[in-house]
Every structure is written in C-alpha cells, then in structure tokens.
Design a protein around this motif. Structure first.
Motif, PDB file in Angstrom:
ATOM      1  N   SER A 157       0.834  -1.203   0.000  1.00 15.63           N
ATOM      2  CA  SER A 157       0.000   0.000   0.000  1.00 15.63           C
ATOM      3  C   SER A 157       0.876   1.264   0.000  1.00 15.63           C
ATOM      4  O   SER A 157       1.889   1.320   0.698  1.00 15.63           O
TER       5      SER A 157
ATOM      6  N   LYS B 176       0.543   2.510  -7.010  1.00 16.77           N
ATOM      7  CA  LYS B 176      -0.222   1.788  -8.050  1.00 16.77           C
ATOM      8  C   LYS B 176      -1.284   2.719  -8.668  1.00 16.77           C
ATOM      9  O   LYS B 176      -1.401   2.822  -9.891  1.00 16.77           O
ATOM     10  N   THR B 177      -2.050   3.380  -7.789  1.00 16.87           N
ATOM     11  CA  THR B 177      -3.085   4.300  -8.293  1.00 16.87           C
ATOM     12  C   THR B 177      -2.430   5.424  -9.092  1.00 16.87           C
ATOM     13  O   THR B 177      -2.923   5.811 -10.164  1.00 16.87           O
ATOM     14  N   THR B 178      -1.309   5.905  -8.592  1.00 21.16           N
ATOM     15  CA  THR B 178      -0.600   6.986  -9.290  1.00 21.16           C
ATOM     16  C   THR B 178      -0.201   6.525 -10.690  1.00 21.16           C
ATOM     17  O   THR B 178      -0.397   7.244 -11.677  1.00 21.16           O
TER      18      THR B 178
HETATM   19  N1  LIG Z   1      -2.355  14.230  -4.896  1.00 22.19           N
HETATM   20  C1  LIG Z   1      -1.357  13.783  -4.146  1.00 22.19           C
HETATM   21  N2  LIG Z   1      -0.436  14.644  -3.678  1.00 22.19           N
HETATM   22  C2  LIG Z   1       0.596  14.221  -2.934  1.00 22.19           C
HETATM   23  N3  LIG Z   1       0.801  12.945  -2.607  1.00 22.19           N
HETATM   24  C3  LIG Z   1      -0.077  12.017  -3.041  1.00 22.19           C
HETATM   25  C4  LIG Z   1      -1.203  12.392  -3.830  1.00 22.19           C
HETATM   26  N4  LIG Z   1      -1.906  11.268  -4.120  1.00 22.19           N
HETATM   27  C5  LIG Z   1      -1.251  10.248  -3.528  1.00 22.19           C
HETATM   28  N5  LIG Z   1      -0.163  10.686  -2.888  1.00 22.19           N
HETATM   29  C6  LIG Z   1       0.832   9.897  -2.171  1.00 22.19           C
HETATM   30  O1  LIG Z   1       1.444   9.031  -3.124  1.00 22.19           O
HETATM   31  C7  LIG Z   1       1.704   7.768  -2.546  1.00 22.19           C
HETATM   32  C8  LIG Z   1       1.131   6.684  -3.454  1.00 22.19           C
HETATM   33  O2  LIG Z   1      -0.253   6.737  -3.434  1.00 22.19           O
HETATM   34  P1  LIG Z   1      -1.123   5.724  -4.310  1.00 22.19           P
HETATM   35  O3  LIG Z   1      -2.545   5.999  -4.021  1.00 22.19           O
HETATM   36  O4  LIG Z   1      -0.674   5.823  -5.713  1.00 22.19           O
HETATM   37  O5  LIG Z   1      -0.670   4.336  -3.687  1.00 22.19           O
HETATM   38  P2  LIG Z   1      -1.275   2.887  -3.909  1.00 22.19           P
HETATM   39  O6  LIG Z   1      -0.115   2.007  -4.162  1.00 22.19           O
HETATM   40  O7  LIG Z   1      -2.335   2.901  -4.932  1.00 22.19           O
HETATM   41  O8  LIG Z   1      -1.896   2.604  -2.477  1.00 22.19           O
HETATM   42  P3  LIG Z   1      -3.078   1.599  -2.067  1.00 22.19           P
HETATM   43  O9  LIG Z   1      -2.611   0.214  -2.363  1.00 22.19           O
HETATM   44  O10 LIG Z   1      -3.204   1.844  -0.595  1.00 22.19           O
HETATM   45  O11 LIG Z   1      -4.269   2.016  -2.834  1.00 22.19           O
HETATM   46  C9  LIG Z   1       1.087   7.780  -1.162  1.00 22.19           C
HETATM   47  O12 LIG Z   1       2.151   7.964  -0.235  1.00 22.19           O
HETATM   48  C10 LIG Z   1       0.168   8.974  -1.159  1.00 22.19           C
HETATM   49  O13 LIG Z   1       0.151   9.582   0.102  1.00 22.19           O
END
Ligand SMILES: Nc1ncnc2c1ncn2[C@@H]1O[C@H](COP(=O)(O)OP(=O)(O)OP(=O)(O)O)[C@@H](O)[C@H]1O
Length: 586
Positions: A402, A406-408
C-alpha cells in the motif's frame, strides 16, 4: 487613517471600468458600451420627462401671465402657447408612457446582457477547472470551487457590472438635475453641497474601516460554513453511532452566528446613507419653505421654485442613494475582478482538440525511463526509472504494498497525471503527449478506487455524460451483463431508469463497483485501467468478473488491474510488482 484619492481608486480596492472591460471579449465589450449608451439615453429621457412638467404646470395655472415667468421657462412656455393645452397634456402623457416603455425595454436588454455574461464567465471558470493539473485538483476544496464557478461570476455581474450601469445612469441624472436647478437658481447648489457633506464624509471615512472589513470576514466565512455543513451531513452514520450530532450542529451554529452577526452589522451600516440622505432632503425642503416665506419674491416664482426643487429632489435623492450603494458594492466586490482574472479560461468553445494526433493501439504500451514525484517537495520520488512493456491482450495484475504508487501509475497511464519524466510509447511509435492524449483517452475504460456515482438513473450512470437520446440501451445491457449486475437491475421495477441516491447510497459497495465497471465497459474500450475493482465482491461475483475480464483479454482488450487480492493472480496473464519505486515482473 483617512484615504487619499489615490487609495480610493486603487485597483484592488476599486476596480476601474477598464479593468473590468479587459475581462470581456471584444463582442461583450461592444455590447457593454451599447448598454451603457442606452442607459444614459433612458436617464436623459427621465430628466427630460420630469422637467417638461414644470413649464406645463406654470402655463396651465395662468397662461396670461406667462410672459412674467422666469426667463428659464419662458421659451418653453412660448412654445406651449402655440399648442392647444389638450395636445400638451396628451403629449406629456405620451412622453411618460414612451419613457417607461423604453425603460422596460432597456432593463430587459441589460438583464439579458448580464445573464449572458454570467453564463459565459461561469462556463469559462468551469472549463479552467477541468484543465487543472491532477495534483492541483487534489489541493482544491469543493466549497471554494463552487464559489469560484457559481458565486464569484454572479457577484461580479450583479454587484460590480450592474452597479457600474446604475452608477453611470444615476450620475447622469444627478448632474442633469443639479445643472437644471443651478441654472434656475445657483444658490441651491451651495445649499445642496453643504448638506451632502455629512454623507460624503460618512461614506469615505467610515466605509473602508467598518464595512469593507466586515464584508471581507463575511465572505471568508461563507466557504467555511459550507465545508462544516457538508462534513456534518456526510458524517450522518458516524455522527449518530458515535452520538456526535451535537458536535456538528454546534460547530455549524457557532460559525453561522458569526456570519449572521456580521450580516446584521453590514445591513445596518449599508442603510445609513439612505437615512442621512432622507434627513438632508427634509432639511432642504424646510429650507425652501423658509426661503419662500421670508423672501419677497413673486408668489408664482416661488411656486415654480418649490415645484422644481421638489421634482428634482424626488429624482436626485434616490439617485444619490443608488450612487452610494453602487460605489459601496463595487468596492465590496472588488475581489471578484481579480478572482475572475485568475480563473477565466480563454478557450470556452470546445474541449476536444480537433488537431489531436490519432492513436491506433495495435501492439503495445511501453513505459520508458518513467519517473514521478508529487509536486509537494516533502515527498521523495515515488516512481523511479520504470521500464516495462505491456502487450495488447495482456491481463496485467499490478501488485505492491500500500502507498507504493499503483493508483498513481494508473493515473499516469490514463493521462490524468502528465507531469512525469520519461515516456509512454504506444505501438513503438506514438509518444503520449498533449497532442495525442485525448485520442489515447478515447480508447480507455477506467474504474478508480472510489468512483463517482451520479445522483441520476442507473442508465445515466452507465452511459456517463451521454445525452439521453444518444444512449444505446443494448450496449448498456451488454455492459451490465459483463459486469454481472443484470440480476440486480432486473429486480427493480423501473429497471435501468431507477434513480440512485446521492453517492450511490442506495447501492451496496459491490453493486457500486460493478456499476462503474459497466460504465467503463459501455465505452467498448481497448484498454481497461482498474483499481481494486473486485475488493468489495464476494467470491462468486469476484470469480465471475475475473472470468469476464479474462475473456475480454482473449478478444484483444488489454487490462491493467491494481489489486492486493491473491485470487486475481489466477486470472492475470502477467503480474507486475511495484515496490521500492520501481516496477518488476513477478
Ligand atoms: N495528490 C497527491 N499529492 C501528494 N501525494 C499524493 C497524492 N496522491 C497520492 N499521494 C501519495 O502518493 C503515494 C502513493 O499513493 P497511491 O494511491 O498511488 O498508492 P497505492 O499504491 O495505490 O496505495 P493503495 O494500495 O493503498 O491504494 C502515497 O504515499 C500517497 O500519500
């Protein structure tokens, strides 16, 4: 500290006409000037219609002695003598009727212009909102955005532009009326200036200190009130379960109390000039009577004198009052000019870039040396030098702890985030950029982790943003079947036309997810970017969805599914792991 003339006309304190005209297009500028010209025309007609009454009045009372009338009126009376008095009366009635018809037409035209301006500004700000960078969007708050799109243009149009129209018209009326009075008897002008002094002093010395400060804090508090209320309402369940209803209600009442007290203060101050002006009017009138009684002027002259002054005051007082109100509104809403300047978009016509490059997706998507960091400097590089190629027809599971991005990464692939380093190359030849992104996006179906549900019917939620008549119901039904929610929809009496409550409150979490999957599938996309799309489903539904996705890949669709769910592994053709800022194949 008292103001100097310069500070009163300071741009941020008092937006000038040219500053406002600069916000308008050429066409709007011409229309504004046309409207001002018509308003001035109406003002002149008003003055004319009021001033012709007096000679008539004089002439009708005693036509024989008209030669002894004050010089000012003599020429008009001479003209009247050559016309029958019935014609004169009818002429005056007609003049008033015409003036009023013209005024109504002018008012309608002006309101129409102001409405068009409001709609155009709202549209341009809304357009600009959709052009925000993702990271900037994440910093916005909805109450502020509502205000920018809806309230700021409304306030600008009604309290700045409209106030300027009133100001110009009323200044013309006042100048004309005062000139007529002065022409008749110059002493009245001095009396008038002396009596108006208290209002002018009140206005310039107290306004900025009291009203502007109150105004500003009132404006600053409005979005805060909205945020507090929205939070309280959306916390319905938590507030009840944790028995914190009073906390939210008291928070709202506390802030509302401050705003209503400010409003009461504002209204009281705003009403003061009217009251002072009224008192001045009466003083002036009493002064006239005393003058009439104590001077040894001709009785007829005094009668005309009083009549003229009364008529003039009848028109000047409301005008003066409106001038003061307009000035104070223009000042109070000066901030709208700078907000509009910062937020207006120059391209209101169309979002779709007609010169966009076409993107044929036939073989692969390749990420080359892709790196990304959120603009927030406290955060380090999130994705570092990612190099990966995904072939058309792949079912990719994107895994990783997490918060690793991934979402990014899905947002980057969807073209929502564009300020990354490196390249995304389609079919080994098209590099995604501003020119090609729209063509690429038209090939995508996306389901985010918390997708938006419209407060609308199921049909409109699936055919997101499509006009009712353009919706292909058969395609909607096929998408529903693929997403596995047809059983649920078949049970509803209104079927696809069933309304869904705000944020999909009437649906289960799993139903919401599948509804959004159906929305993505309705577009018949080449690439599906899915974020945790199965995490709220039971095993049976999960397996069904994954089988459908697998079969879509066999038909040539490409799927990238971010998930922590081990079941997904059995269906994916490739597993990519995002960890330590980089992407590797499992
Ligand atoms: N708009 C934003 N501005 C600054 N930081 C961000 C923003 N969106 C996400 N983050 C940070 O970027 C990092 C990656 O977030 P992301 O949502 O891409 O992770 P993820 O791997 O999809 O997580 P999960 O498995 O929990 O959904 C996190 O530390 C989050 O706090």
């Amino acid at each position: 500290m008292p103001h100097t003339g310069k500070s009163i006309l300071n741009a941020s304190f008092f937006p000038g006409v040219f500053q406002i005209l600069r916000l308008l297009s050429r066409k709007q500028r011409l229309k504004a000037i046309e409207n001002i010209a018509i308003s001035v025309g109406v003002a002149l007609l008003e003055v004319f219609s009021l001033t012709i009454i007096l000679p008539l009045f004089y002439y009708l009372i005693d036509p024989d002695k008209s030669q002894q009338a004050p010089e000012v009126l003599r020429s008009v009376i001479l003209l009247m003598e050559s016309i029958s008095w019935i014609v004169l009366v009818v002429g005056i009635i007609l003049t008033f009727a015409l003036k009023n018809i013209f005024s109504v037409w002018q008012m309608h035209k002006q309101l129409d212009f102001l409405n068009q301006l409001y709609l155009d500004f709202s549209k341009r700000i809304y357009h600009r909102f959709y052009r925000l960078k993702w990271t900037d969007y994440a910093q916005t708050n909805s109450a502020e955005t509502f205000r920018k799109i809806k309230d700021t243009p409304f306030e600008f149009i009604n309290y700045v532009v409209n106030s300027y129209f009133l100001l110009i018209t009323d200044v013309v009326i006042c100048v004309m009326m005062i000139s007529i009075i002065t022409w008749f008897d110059y002493r009245i002008l001095f009396i008038f200036i002396i009596l108006c002094m208290p209002v002018i002093i009140f206005y310039f010395f107290f306004r900025k200190n009291v009203i502007l400060k109150t105004d500003k804090s009132f404006r600053d508090l409005t979005p805060v009130t909205n945020i507090i209320l929205t939070q309280g309402i959306s916390s319905y369940a938590e507030a009840r379960i944790y028995q914190k209803e009073d906390y939210f209600i008291n928070q709202f009442i506390h802030i509302s109390k401050i705003t209503t007290t400010q409003l009461a203060k504002l209204k009281t101050f705003a009403s003061l000039p009217t009251r002072i002006l009224e008192t001045i009017g009466i003083v002036l009138f009493a002064g006239m009577i005393i003058y009439a009684r104590t001077s040894n002027a001709d009785a007829k002259y005094i009668m005309v004198f009083i009549g003229l002054i009364s008529l003039a005051l009848y028109r000047i007082m409301p005008s003066l009052n409106r001038i003061l109100q307009s000035l104070s509104q223009i000042q109070s809403y000066a901030y709208t000019v700078s907000t509009l300047k910062e937020n207006l978009d120059d391209f209101p016509e169309n979002f779709l870039n007609e010169n966009s490059d076409s993107v044929d997706f036939k073989t692969s998507i390749e990420l080359k040396a892709l790196s990304f960091q959120y603009a927030d400097k406290t955060r380090s590089l999130l994705l570092n030098n990612i190099n990966i190629k995904i072939s058309k027809g792949d079912f990719v599971m994107l895994q990783g702890p997490s918060g690793t991005g991934k979402t990014t990464l899905l947002n980057i692939l969807a073209g929502i985030i564009q300020d990354y380093a490196g390249e995304i190359i389609i079919d080994n030849n098209v590099c995604l950029d501003k020119q090609s992104i729209q063509a690429w996006q038209s090939r995508l179906g996306v389901v985010s982790q918390s997708p938006v549900i419209l407060q609308d019917t199921i049909l409109h939620n699936i055919a997101f943003g499509e006009q009712h008549v353009a919706i292909d119901r058969n395609k909607v039904k096929a998408a529903i079947a693929l997403a596995g929610i047809n059983d649920f929809i078949d049970l509803l009496t209104a079927g696809l036309d069933t309304p869904i409550g705000e944020n999909g409150i009437t649906l289960s979490g799993g139903q919401r997810q599948r509804l959004c999957l159906a929305r993505a599938l309705y577009r018949d996309p080449d690439v599906l970017l899915l974020d945790e799309v199965t995490n709220q489903l039971d095993t049976k539904n999960k397996v069904y969805i994954l089988e459908q996705l697998q079969s879509l890949c066999r038909q040539g669709k490409t799927i990238i599914l971010a998930s922590h769910d081990p079941v997904v592994k059995q269906y994916a053709s490739h597993i990519l792991i995002l960890d330590s800022k980089t992407l590797t194949r499992s």
